[in-house]
Design an enzyme around this catalytic site. Sequence first.
Site, PDB file in Angstrom:
ATOM      1  CG  LEU A  55      -2.021  -0.652   1.279  1.00 33.87           C
ATOM      2  CD1 LEU A  55      -2.888  -0.909   2.587  1.00 33.87           C
ATOM      3  CD2 LEU A  55      -3.315  -0.465  -0.030  1.00 33.87           C
ATOM      4  CG  ASP A  56       0.813   4.055  -3.233  1.00 32.38           C
ATOM      5  OD1 ASP A  56       1.840   3.300  -3.324  1.00 32.38           O
ATOM      6  OD2 ASP A  56      -0.090   4.470  -3.995  1.00 32.38           O
ATOM      7  N   PRO A  57       2.159   4.689   0.934  1.00 30.55           N
ATOM      8  CG  PRO A  57       4.472   5.686   1.213  1.00 30.55           C
ATOM      9  CD  PRO A  57       3.620   5.150   0.204  1.00 30.55           C
ATOM     10  CB  ALA A  59      -3.091   3.692   0.765  1.00 28.74           C
ATOM     11  NE  ARG A 201       0.174   5.361  -6.629  1.00 26.49           N
ATOM     12  CZ  ARG A 201       1.202   5.446  -6.908  1.00 26.49           C
ATOM     13  NH1 ARG A 201       1.953   6.567  -7.339  1.00 26.49           N
ATOM     14  NH2 ARG A 201       2.063   4.198  -6.758  1.00 26.49           N
TER      15      ARG A 201
END
Length: 338
Positions: A55-57, A59, A201
């Site tokens: 997961l992206d930071p 998220a 994204r």
Amino acid sequence: MASPNNPRERRPRTVFRRLDGILLLDKPQGLSSNQALQRVRHLFRAEKGGHTGSLDPLATGLLPVCFGEATKIAGGLLGARKAYETVARLGVVTDTDDADGQVLRERPVPPLTIDAIDAALKTFSGRIQQRPPIYSALKRGGEPLYLKARRGETIEMEPREVEVHAFDLLNAADLLDGQLENGASPNLRLHVECGSGTYVRSLVRDLGELLGCGAHVAQLRRLWVDPFREPRMWTLAALEELREQAGERVLDACLLPIEAGMTSWPEVRVNAAQAQRLGRGQGLRGPYPPRGLQVAILDEQGRGLGLGDVDAEGGLHPARLFRWAAFTGGHIDTPHCP
């Protein structure tokens, strides 16, 4: 002698232990998936750990973490179907396609109707070609692309096929009621269900282009990952409090058994003698269904023994077995959540 001014030197060294199970972590915003993994690995003192899909930071939400022998099924969980809720901010494009990036350009948002938004969303359903973000963990030449992008290198991203099961509008109130203040950009709240390798994204970025104004992800939360459709997630704060107030044994009860992560594979059950044979690396004559697929191998009591492959003739062969697969009558204590 440790320096009192260096908190890293004052921190006691973690004594790791053998621990098997799956933690359904509610990842906080601001941490990378690996940072979150290391936090809980030290909290549980687990010798071995891995997560099942970054997961992206930016998220938050479900990040399944596998400890010990559960890491042997982590690769299979990476390809699982996932669901997200995201907020798309219209009219602003960033270099990372999310709110953590630098603004590249701003454009006015044209008048939009619910029907127009729904029509645009439908074009992204099914099997589609998607260009991943250049700021991503995908590797080229053994190096993550985001490192190359940070150095200013030119990166050409080729589209690849991904599967989007659902891309639906949940809310567009501020876009339609005309009550935005100080030139704020309107938001769309969206629901996404997708397969492995799909970037939310990129979906939001491409939706913004189709709507004629550009867009980026302002918020992102992962709701579930197969087979954990209704997850009981644990925050870092809750786990830390539980460890401090109730102790390690109660903390361990937050783990799911490995078998909870094996339900996506077809199931094959074997008896003790067959389990011992598989544990020695030997195959079993079939026919075992389904042919040509990987399966979850369980003993007669339903305890997971690992993963196996069924060949075209129905023979069963060990693929990734747990350490206890060759032993009968043994017991591995894998705690369950209360």
